[in-house]
Design a protein around this motif. Structure first.
Motif, PDB file in Angstrom:
ATOM      1  N   UNK A 274       0.849  -1.186   0.000  1.00 45.03           N
ATOM      2  CA  UNK A 274       0.000   0.000   0.000  1.00 45.03           C
ATOM      3  C   UNK A 274       0.887   1.240   0.000  1.00 45.03           C
ATOM      4  N   UNK A 275       0.540   2.210  -0.860  1.00 40.10           N
ATOM      5  CA  UNK A 275       1.263   3.481  -0.929  1.00 40.10           C
ATOM      6  C   UNK A 275       0.244   4.615  -0.892  1.00 40.10           C
ATOM      7  N   UNK A 276       0.511   5.661  -0.133  1.00 39.68           N
ATOM      8  CA  UNK A 276      -0.265   6.890  -0.254  1.00 39.68           C
ATOM      9  C   UNK A 276       0.577   8.074   0.204  1.00 39.68           C
ATOM     10  N   UNK A 277       0.229   9.250  -0.297  1.00 36.83           N
ATOM     11  CA  UNK A 277       0.884  10.491   0.103  1.00 36.83           C
ATOM     12  C   UNK A 277      -0.021  11.225   1.076  1.00 36.83           C
ATOM     13  N   UNK A 278       0.557  11.919   2.051  1.00 37.53           N
ATOM     14  CA  UNK A 278      -0.239  12.612   3.055  1.00 37.53           C
ATOM     15  C   UNK A 278       0.425  13.905   3.500  1.00 37.53           C
ATOM     16  N   UNK A 279      -0.402  14.808   3.983  1.00 36.17           N
ATOM     17  CA  UNK A 279       0.091  16.085   4.502  1.00 36.17           C
ATOM     18  C   UNK A 279      -0.845  16.556   5.606  1.00 36.17           C
ATOM     19  N   UNK A 286       1.164  16.452  13.444  1.00 39.85           N
ATOM     20  CA  UNK A 286       1.945  15.790  12.410  1.00 39.85           C
ATOM     21  C   UNK A 286       1.819  14.285  12.406  1.00 39.85           C
ATOM     22  N   UNK A 287       0.682  13.760  12.862  1.00 38.09           N
ATOM     23  CA  UNK A 287       0.454  12.320  12.815  1.00 38.09           C
ATOM     24  C   UNK A 287      -1.038  12.022  12.801  1.00 38.09           C
ATOM     25  N   UNK A 288      -1.386  10.819  12.328  1.00 32.90           N
ATOM     26  CA  UNK A 288      -2.771  10.372  12.309  1.00 32.90           C
ATOM     27  C   UNK A 288      -2.763   8.854  12.302  1.00 32.90           C
ATOM     28  N   UNK A 289      -3.947   8.251  12.363  1.00 31.52           N
ATOM     29  CA  UNK A 289      -4.031   6.802  12.456  1.00 31.52           C
ATOM     30  C   UNK A 289      -4.746   6.196  11.253  1.00 31.52           C
ATOM     31  N   UNK A 290      -4.326   4.978  10.924  1.00 35.16           N
ATOM     32  CA  UNK A 290      -5.018   4.191   9.905  1.00 35.16           C
ATOM     33  C   UNK A 290      -5.270   2.792  10.460  1.00 35.16           C
ATOM     34  N   UNK A 291      -6.343   2.183  10.012  1.00 31.94           N
ATOM     35  CA  UNK A 291      -6.626   0.782  10.328  1.00 31.94           C
ATOM     36  C   UNK A 291      -6.419  -0.014   9.054  1.00 31.94           C
ATOM     37  N   UNK A 292      -5.408  -0.882   9.065  1.00 29.83           N
ATOM     38  CA  UNK A 292      -5.075  -1.650   7.872  1.00 29.83           C
ATOM     39  C   UNK A 292      -4.403  -2.946   8.297  1.00 29.83           C
ATOM     40  N   UNK A 301       5.048  12.080  10.901  1.00 30.15           N
ATOM     41  CA  UNK A 301       5.921  12.879  10.043  1.00 30.15           C
ATOM     42  C   UNK A 301       7.329  12.314  10.114  1.00 30.15           C
ATOM     43  N   UNK A 302       7.962  12.011   8.963  1.00 29.50           N
ATOM     44  CA  UNK A 302       9.328  11.484   8.983  1.00 29.50           C
ATOM     45  C   UNK A 302      10.294  12.462   9.645  1.00 29.50           C
ATOM     46  N   UNK A 303      11.341  11.947  10.288  1.00 28.20           N
ATOM     47  CA  UNK A 303      12.343  12.826  10.899  1.00 28.20           C
ATOM     48  C   UNK A 303      12.949  13.783   9.874  1.00 28.20           C
ATOM     49  N   UNK A 304      13.196  14.991  10.290  1.00 31.35           N
ATOM     50  CA  UNK A 304      13.820  16.045   9.491  1.00 31.35           C
ATOM     51  C   UNK A 304      12.903  16.575   8.382  1.00 31.35           C
ATOM     52  N   UNK A 311       4.456  13.775   2.431  1.00 32.83           N
ATOM     53  CA  UNK A 311       5.266  12.590   2.689  1.00 32.83           C
ATOM     54  C   UNK A 311       4.617  11.394   2.006  1.00 32.83           C
ATOM     55  N   UNK A 312       5.399  10.388   1.685  1.00 29.31           N
ATOM     56  CA  UNK A 312       4.870   9.153   1.110  1.00 29.31           C
ATOM     57  C   UNK A 312       4.987   8.029   2.132  1.00 29.31           C
ATOM     58  N   UNK A 313       3.871   7.358   2.373  1.00 30.28           N
ATOM     59  CA  UNK A 313       3.818   6.248   3.318  1.00 30.28           C
ATOM     60  C   UNK A 313       3.706   4.954   2.526  1.00 30.28           C
ATOM     61  N   UNK A 314       4.574   4.010   2.818  1.00 29.97           N
ATOM     62  CA  UNK A 314       4.580   2.722   2.139  1.00 29.97           C
ATOM     63  C   UNK A 314       4.583   1.615   3.179  1.00 29.97           C
ATOM     64  N   UNK A 315       3.698   0.634   3.005  1.00 33.12           N
ATOM     65  CA  UNK A 315       3.630  -0.448   3.972  1.00 33.12           C
ATOM     66  C   UNK A 315       3.349  -1.767   3.253  1.00 33.12           C
TER      67      UNK A 315
END
Length: 343
Positions: A274-279, A286-292, A301-304, A311-315
């Motif tokens: 699974x891939x998605x971009x978020x802001x 700078x954070x939120x939750x997903x159920x997957x 939010x990634x460091x730095x 940001x792109x989240x990949x799992x």
């Protein structure tokens, strides 16, 4: 008696017949093409033309990669007064770049009715790099950007067909507009990848697309676009089709949370990626939750990474088929949602 000498010539590779141009579009349907990130209605065939509605912003790409080639295409805008924008992507990735509906590659501009006061762009056949690609313009741009402005104006107005001949070879691109070369770039990276037609706000028509492939010049892995890995879009960029829940809306190719409800896919995701971009807003946590995958996960939010940026989240998903739920978080924006089932 006369004697005759018969000379026999063996054809060398240099004397072999050049490859012929072949159609990129069969004139009937979109076979050989992939709708990367748009609604099903965004690109369609009408007569012997590929038509884009321009909504949402995104692209239709070829199924396979190309390296060196000569491509010919005719295009026509129908918007006669407002800016009419589209493009042809060369050597692009199969998925959009982070936080944008566009992809990394070299763009050959398909534009009318645009004349910025500072002259940084034209409607006459610009070529430029986008979203991480690189190139060197044949003529330095007045603002120092990687964009070649054409040497003369040859584009016909809305309602008339324009002819492009694009010669792309060993990282060099030359564009002929209506029979004459007007712009070019070199030192392109990538220089092997997919080709694409762009949807960017208005209706645009394409026809008579052909391609003649040229011998390879052996690009490195770094000079080659990302290879398609089976990712399919879960969001059409226009509507909440394929999703259920309250408190979310669509705007600018993004899913936007009002903070009042969760959003869940109607599709169940099994093993795969699974891939998605978020802001999130810059002043948020700078954070939120997903159920997957049967688990509640916190996306942070990634460091730095600067707050308020994409940001792109990949799992990797390993569990049984289950939907994805994005928990409500005021100001959260999501785009470029893709899933690739495990092979």
């Amino acid at each position: 008696m006369r004697s005759f000498v018969v000379l026999l010539f063996l054809a060398s590779p240099a004397m072999a017949a050049e490859p012929a141009a072949v159609p990129l579009f069969n004139g009937k349907d979109l076979s050989g093409w992939v709708n990367a990130n748009c609604a099903p209605s965004t690109f369609f065939v009408k007569g012997n033309e590929v038509v884009t509605t321009g909504q949402p912003i995104g692209f239709l790409r070829t199924e396979r990669m190309y390296e060196n080639f000569e491509m010919e295409v005719e295009w026509m805008h129908v918007e006669k007064t407002k800016m009419a924008n589209s493009g042809i992507y060369l050597w692009n990735d199969p998925l959009p770049a982070v936080g944008t509906p566009f992809t990394r590659g070299i763009e050959v501009q398909v534009l009318l009715n645009y004349k910025p006061a500072d002259g940084w762009a034209t409607s006459e056949g610009d070529i430029f790099s986008i979203w991480g690609a690189k190139c060197k313009p044949d003529r330095p741009h007045p603002k120092g950007i990687e964009r070649c402005l054409p040497s003369e104006n040859r584009t016909k107005p809305a309602g008339e067909w324009n002819h492009y001949k694009i010669i792309a070879n060993d990282g060099v691109v030359k564009l002929h507009v209506n029979g004459k070369e007007v712009s070019g770039v070199s030192q392109c990276s990538p220089r092997k990848g997919y080709l694409a037609l762009e949807s960017e706000g208005v209706e645009c028509h394409f026809r008579n697309m052909t391609i003649k492939e040229l011998p390879s010049t052996n690009p490195s892995k770094e000079q080659t676009a990302t290879e398609y890995a089976g990712h399919k879009s879960l969001f059409d960029g226009l509507t909440l089709t394929g999703w259920t829940g309250e408190g979310w809306k669509v705007g600018g190719e993004k899913l936007q949370s009002t903070g009042q409800g969760d959003l869940t896919t109607t599709t169940k995701l099994g093993k795969g990626e699974l891939i998605f971009d978020w802001k999130m807003p810059a002043k948020s946590v700078g954070e939120f939750e997903i159920l997957v995958d049967g688990k509640m996960l916190t996306v942070k939010q990634p460091p730095l990474m600067k707050p308020g940026t994409w940001s792109r989240y990949t799992i990797a998903l390993e569990g049984d088929a289950a939907p994805l739920t994005i928990k409500a978080s005021e100001g959260l924006e999501i785009m470029n949602v893709f899933f690739a089932a495990a092979k």
